[in-house]
Design an enzyme around this catalytic site. Structure first.
Site, short mmCIF file in Angstrom:
data_model
loop_
_atom_site.label_atom_id
_atom_site.label_comp_id
_atom_site.label_asym_id
_atom_site.label_seq_id
_atom_site.Cartn_x
_atom_site.Cartn_y
_atom_site.Cartn_z
N ASP A 163 -1.66 27.51 20.78
CA ASP A 163 -1.19 27.02 19.50
C ASP A 163 -2.27 26.12 18.92
O ASP A 163 -2.69 25.15 19.55
CB ASP A 163 0.12 26.26 19.65
CG ASP A 163 0.63 25.73 18.32
OD1 ASP A 163 1.04 26.55 17.48
OD2 ASP A 163 0.64 24.50 18.13
N GLU A 201 -1.40 32.96 17.22
CA GLU A 201 -0.56 33.17 16.05
C GLU A 201 -1.41 33.62 14.87
O GLU A 201 -2.54 33.16 14.68
CB GLU A 201 0.18 31.87 15.70
CG GLU A 201 1.23 32.03 14.63
CD GLU A 201 2.01 30.75 14.39
OE1 GLU A 201 2.97 30.77 13.59
OE2 GLU A 201 1.66 29.72 15.01
N ASP A 256 4.05 21.05 19.93
CA ASP A 256 2.95 21.98 20.13
C ASP A 256 3.08 22.74 21.44
O ASP A 256 2.81 23.95 21.51
CB ASP A 256 1.62 21.23 20.07
CG ASP A 256 1.40 20.56 18.72
OD1 ASP A 256 1.93 21.08 17.72
OD2 ASP A 256 0.71 19.52 18.67
#
Length: 347
Positions: A139, A223, A304
């Site tokens: 992330d 992502e 996170d």
């Protein structure tokens, strides 16, 4: 048919004008390469794969020349270009692979006035790494550059912020220079040197991080972020650009292809931050200022780390059973389902 209707081929000799006299100062090899690149660009344009090619400015664009095998030679580990009597005095960042000769050599100069020589060759040392069962969810963020599903957080060095005062001073100095003299060019080069210092440190860190992640893990889940749209937020545009998320993804993908790793890209609408990685409950709202939150199951989540764990779970679903990672955007009992049921009942 008369003689006037016969088509004839004539050869004309080209005499360069004063504006194009600089073309005769270099070898014909890089000039021919420019024509090949132009042909490739127009081929992509007419095939509707790219936009219309634009001409590069001789003053503003990055200066570069590409030499093929007929335009250079290596002697004692130093390249000598065509129309040059002595080899280039260069400092190698790393040695060339043993027994491999470059197919092309590109000489370029950046806006900071630095010269680079980039040989293109096949590296036999780049081969797939032994398979590993490790997988990691990644992330990206601003407070921490990367947060891994293992709980590790990598700090964001914020290279642009460290040199912001130096950059502002150089830009003010450039704005005060009088046009029409050589001083603006000198001040512009000083600004470019500050930008180059920031970019070099950023690239070095990203290369080290991506190499480490690819070597340690077989599957890497990230992502899909629309950085182009995110930088429209003027409050975060500078920080997002300094983090270089797009460059991180590019480096990760091509290194994974080199070493036989798998990169799984999760849909940008996947609620990785609002989804509890323990019980699977979806939080309705999750503002950016909320960094930790507690779910009904009693689990205290770091925003996170929780997002990285959810990304990893979505990546496992893709690699294990081929499931999609796009979120469900319509109710199973909605109008689309009713239309499908009605079509099946029609005779």
């Amino acid at each position: 048919m008369t003689a006037s209707h016969v088509k004839r081929a004539f050869k004309y000799r080209f005499y360069p004008t004063e504006e194009l006299a600089f073309l005769s100062e270099v070898s014909s090899v890089p000039l021919q390469q420019c024509l090949r690149h132009s042909r490739t660009a127009f081929t992509g344009f007419f095939a509707k794969r790219a936009k219309y090619p634009h001409c590069k400015s001789r003053k503003e664009s990055r200066k570069s020349a590409e030499y093929t095998t007929s335009g250079f030679r290596f002697r004692d580990g130093r390249p000598t270009l065509a129309k040059m009597s002595a080899p280039l005095d260069i400092v190698w960042s790393r040695p060339l692979p043993q027994g491999v000769g470059p197919s092309t050599v590109t000489v370029s100069q950046d806006s900071a006035g630095r010269w680079f020589v980039s040989p293109l060759c096949d590296d036999p040392s780049v081969r797939p790494l032994p398979a590993s069962g490790n997988a990691v969810g990644i992330d990206v963020g601003l407070n921490h550059l990367l947060t891994l599903s293992t709980g590790e957080k990598i700090a964001n060095p914020r290279h642009e912020r460290k040199d912001r005062v130096r950059l502002a001073r150089a830009q003010r100095n450039l704005a005060k220079k009088a046009k029409g003299s050589a001083n603006p060019a000198k001040a512009r080069r000083e600004v470019a040197r500050v930008h180059a210092r920031i970019a070099d440190r950023r690239h070095d860190l990203l290369r080290q991080l991506t190499t480490r992640l690819v070597r340690e893990n077989q599957t890497l889940v990230i992502e899909d972020l629309t950085v182009r749209s995110m930088v429209k937020n003027h409050s975060l545009a500078r920080a997002i650009s300094d983090a270089a998320w797009h460059e991180f993804r590019s480096l990760l993908e091509y290194k994974a292809a080199w070493y036989g790793r798998v990169v799984v890209v999760v849909d940008r609408f996947f609620p990785s931050s609002r989804l509890c990685s323990t019980c699977g409950t979806l939080q309705e709202r999750m503002p950016l200022h909320v960094r930790t939150w507690t779910r009904d199951c009693g689990t205290v989540h770091d925003r996170d780390v929780n997002a990285a764990k959810n990304l990893l779970a979505a990546g496992w679903a893709v690699t294990a059973c081929g499931a999609g990672v796009r979120p469900q955007r319509s109710s199973p009992g909605g109008q689309s389902a009713m239309k499908q049921e009605a079509s099946r009942r029609e005779p």
